[in-house]
Write a protein that holds these residues in place. Structure first.
Motif, mmCIF file in Angstrom:
data_model
loop_
_atom_site.group_PDB
_atom_site.id
_atom_site.type_symbol
_atom_site.label_atom_id
_atom_site.label_comp_id
_atom_site.label_asym_id
_atom_site.label_seq_id
_atom_site.Cartn_x
_atom_site.Cartn_y
_atom_site.Cartn_z
ATOM 1 N N LEU A 1 -22.442 8.493 -2.684
ATOM 2 C CA LEU A 1 -22.059 7.685 -1.477
ATOM 3 C C LEU A 1 -23.255 7.185 -0.563
ATOM 4 C CD1 LEU A 1 -19.818 6.444 0.248
ATOM 5 C CD2 LEU A 1 -19.737 8.621 1.401
ATOM 6 N N ARG A 2 -24.332 8.238 -0.659
ATOM 7 C CA ARG A 2 -25.486 7.979 0.648
ATOM 8 C C ARG A 2 -26.837 8.041 -0.043
ATOM 9 N NH1 ARG A 2 -21.481 10.840 3.249
ATOM 10 N NH2 ARG A 2 -20.660 9.812 5.321
ATOM 11 N N THR B 1 -9.965 10.205 -0.144
ATOM 12 C CA THR B 1 -9.115 8.878 0.516
ATOM 13 C C THR B 1 -10.339 8.036 1.052
ATOM 14 O OG1 THR B 1 -8.770 9.350 2.646
ATOM 15 C CG2 THR B 1 -7.191 10.164 1.035
ATOM 16 N N SER B 2 -9.997 6.556 1.253
ATOM 17 C CA SER B 2 -10.818 5.714 1.504
ATOM 18 C C SER B 2 -11.193 5.930 3.099
ATOM 19 C CB SER B 2 -10.264 4.424 1.733
ATOM 20 O OG SER B 2 -8.851 4.340 2.555
ATOM 21 N N ASP B 3 -10.564 7.279 3.804
ATOM 22 C CA ASP B 3 -11.021 7.368 5.296
ATOM 23 C C ASP B 3 -12.040 8.377 5.377
ATOM 24 O OD1 ASP B 3 -11.042 7.876 7.924
ATOM 25 O OD2 ASP B 3 -8.934 8.727 7.971
ATOM 26 N N VAL B 4 -13.364 7.949 5.091
ATOM 27 C CA VAL B 4 -14.514 8.794 4.904
ATOM 28 C C VAL B 4 -15.578 8.193 5.707
ATOM 29 C CG1 VAL B 4 -14.961 7.857 2.648
ATOM 30 C CG2 VAL B 4 -16.015 9.910 3.342
ATOM 31 N N PRO C 1 -14.745 7.527 -2.076
ATOM 32 C CA PRO C 1 -13.373 7.599 -2.309
ATOM 33 C C PRO C 1 -12.872 7.411 -3.559
ATOM 34 C CG PRO C 1 -14.007 5.941 -0.544
ATOM 35 C CD PRO C 1 -15.280 6.490 -1.246
ATOM 36 N N GLY C 2 -11.825 8.283 -3.852
ATOM 37 C CA GLY C 2 -11.258 8.457 -5.335
ATOM 38 C C GLY C 2 -12.079 9.689 -5.985
#
Length: 284
Positions: free
Chosen positions: A112-113, A203-206, A276-277
């Motif tokens: 992600l980063r 979830t997409s809430d990250v 997410p996922g």
């Protein structure tokens, strides 16, 4: 002449981060700092910096910048395509940029980063001893935007000593170690075994504040809510849904939800790279 970095494109989200500002929780100021501190530390070592120098953290890559002088940079964290002056470049290795050349990060495919360190570190003004952007507390330098110029400092530890620092790809399923939290007694006796029973899905809430997970709910034995309590990175608070929320670098206080477990600090770098996922398992 002091080098400067001109931000041409930020991608989804980019900030300046170092290792944070610990010790100010009593003032309501969190530690913040790089969400994946191990990747920032490595990027700094690759260009001969102290590990604590400030660099850039970008979400899902997409960053583009231009240097005014000869500059040494390194890109670590999530895997993404990299070009330097139009030339293909690799991650986890020093990269030379000539005056006017651009460093371009493509979209991250594994993680992600991404982190970009520049030799000498970013010399933005520190706030409470840190150059980190705290997105929750609104402390530190502003979120990066196209057109900004960042000064490069002169704080180095010595010459770069390695050409490449290979790192394994993220596993298909992340395994994070946990310890019982301070409010575990608010949950049924099988709460930890429930947590370990199957994988949770990100979830997409990250964001830099935390990760909301989907999976087996932890059941409460006490009703009502707590007064807000201090939190730490890795604290796993459980809202009324019973689905865990794992705090990351810019976490708040608990917001009244009990903390059932705490992710081991050694595993937070992995948590910070969870897209997410992504599937996450917990183990005590």
């Amino acid at each position: 002449m002091t080098a400067k970095l001109e931000i041409l494109r930020t991608g989804l989200f980019a900030t300046v981060q170092d290792l944070g500002r610990p010790g100010h929780a009593a003032l309501g100021v969190g530690r913040s700092g790089a969400a994946d501190s191990g990747s920032l530390r490595l990027a700094n070592r690759l260009v001969g910096n102290p590990e604590s120098n400030a660099g850039i953290e970008t979400t899902l890559g997409g960053l583009s910048l231009r240097t005014s002088e000869h500059t040494l940079v390194a890109v670590t964290g999530a895997s993404c395509p990299i070009t330097a002056g139009g030339r293909a470049a690799g991650p986890n290795a020093p990269i030379v940029l000539r005056p006017g050349e651009e460093l371009v990060l493509g979209t991250a495919a594994d993680g992600l980063r991404c982190y970009v360190a520049v030799r000498g570190g970013l010399d933005v003004a520190p706030v409470l001893g840190s150059r980190s952007t705290d997105t929750m507390g609104k402390v530190g330098p502003p979120v990066l935007a196209a057109g900004m110029t960042l000064p490069v400092g002169q704080r180095v530890a010595g010459p770069p000593v390695v050409d490449l620092a290979p790192r394994p790809a993220l596993p298909e399923e992340l395994v994070l170690r946990v310890t019982p939290g301070p409010r575990l007694d608010w949950f049924t006796a099988d709460a930890l075994s429930t947590l370990e029973s199957t994988a949770y899905v990100v979830t997409s809430d990250v964001d830099r504040i935390g990760i909301r997970l989907d999976g087996p709910a932890l059941r409460r034995v006490r009703e009502g809510e707590l007064l807000p309590e201090a939190g730490v990175p890795g604290a796993m608070q459980i809202p009324p849904s019973g689905k865990p929320i794992v705090f990351l670098a810019d976490h708040p206080i608990t917001g009244g939800y009990p903390v059932a477990a705490v992710v081991d600090e050694r595993d937070l770098d992995l948590a910070a790279q969870a897209l997410p996922g992504k599937r996450i398992r917990f183990t005590t």
